[in-house]
Design a protein around this motif. Sequence first.
Motif, PDB file in Angstrom:
ATOM      1  N   LYS A  87      31.937 -19.035  35.265  1.00  0.00           N
ATOM      2  CA  LYS A  87      30.804 -18.416  35.535  1.00  0.00           C
ATOM      3  C   LYS A  87      31.160 -16.965  35.306  1.00  0.00           C
ATOM      4  CE  LYS A  87      27.281 -17.092  38.837  1.00  0.00           C
ATOM      5  NZ  LYS A  87      26.779 -17.437  40.402  1.00  0.00           N
ATOM      6  N   ASN A  88      30.417 -16.189  34.264  1.00  0.00           N
ATOM      7  CA  ASN A  88      30.920 -14.981  33.962  1.00  0.00           C
ATOM      8  C   ASN A  88      32.222 -14.950  33.482  1.00  0.00           C
ATOM      9  OD1 ASN A  88      28.207 -13.974  34.543  1.00  0.00           O
ATOM     10  ND2 ASN A  88      28.621 -13.694  36.776  1.00  0.00           N
ATOM     11  N   SER A  89      32.887 -15.853  32.835  1.00  0.00           N
ATOM     12  CA  SER A  89      34.026 -15.886  32.523  1.00  0.00           C
ATOM     13  C   SER A  89      35.145 -15.996  33.464  1.00  0.00           C
ATOM     14  CB  SER A  89      34.418 -14.462  31.599  1.00  0.00           C
ATOM     15  OG  SER A  89      33.594 -14.512  30.395  1.00  0.00           O
ATOM     16  N   ALA A  90      34.659 -16.350  34.735  1.00  0.00           N
ATOM     17  CA  ALA A  90      35.699 -16.720  35.496  1.00  0.00           C
ATOM     18  C   ALA A  90      35.605 -18.088  35.965  1.00  0.00           C
ATOM     19  CB  ALA A  90      35.389 -15.806  36.856  1.00  0.00           C
ATOM     20  N   VAL A  91      36.704 -18.840  36.583  1.00  0.00           N
ATOM     21  CA  VAL A  91      36.790 -20.054  37.028  1.00  0.00           C
ATOM     22  C   VAL A  91      36.323 -20.320  38.298  1.00  0.00           C
ATOM     23  CG1 VAL A  91      38.261 -22.124  37.416  1.00  0.00           C
ATOM     24  CG2 VAL A  91      38.933 -20.660  35.298  1.00  0.00           C
ATOM     25  N   VAL A  92      35.283 -21.103  38.253  1.00  0.00           N
ATOM     26  CA  VAL A  92      34.407 -21.427  39.646  1.00  0.00           C
ATOM     27  C   VAL A  92      34.955 -22.729  40.251  1.00  0.00           C
ATOM     28  CG1 VAL A  92      32.934 -19.571  39.649  1.00  0.00           C
ATOM     29  CG2 VAL A  92      32.416 -21.715  38.562  1.00  0.00           C
ATOM     30  N   ALA A  93      35.257 -23.528  39.223  1.00  0.00           N
ATOM     31  CA  ALA A  93      35.558 -25.050  39.676  1.00  0.00           C
ATOM     32  C   ALA A  93      35.948 -25.811  38.671  1.00  0.00           C
ATOM     33  CB  ALA A  93      34.165 -25.624  40.305  1.00  0.00           C
TER      34      ALA A  93
END
Length: 82
Positions: free
Chosen positions: A34-40
């Motif tokens: 999400k927005n280039s960041a790992v969330v899961a």
Amino acid sequence: MTRLLTPHIATMTELREPHKVLERSGGKPVAILKNSAVVAYLVPEEAVDKTEHRYATREEVMEALERTRARAQPVLDYLKDK
């Protein structure tokens, strides 16, 4: 910079159709961004080890400790006076 634990990625938008994400991954875990960041991470059932686990017996633990004692002894000696 975050290190991904899998080469397969998908965005939150792509999760609207999770079956496509899973098909594309070939049964491997997928990093969800999400927005280039790992969330899961999405881990398909076929990627999970199905082996039945058991507890080691005391004898097995003691045997493993004895097998590794030679390698661990220098560290134990160093830590003895700390």
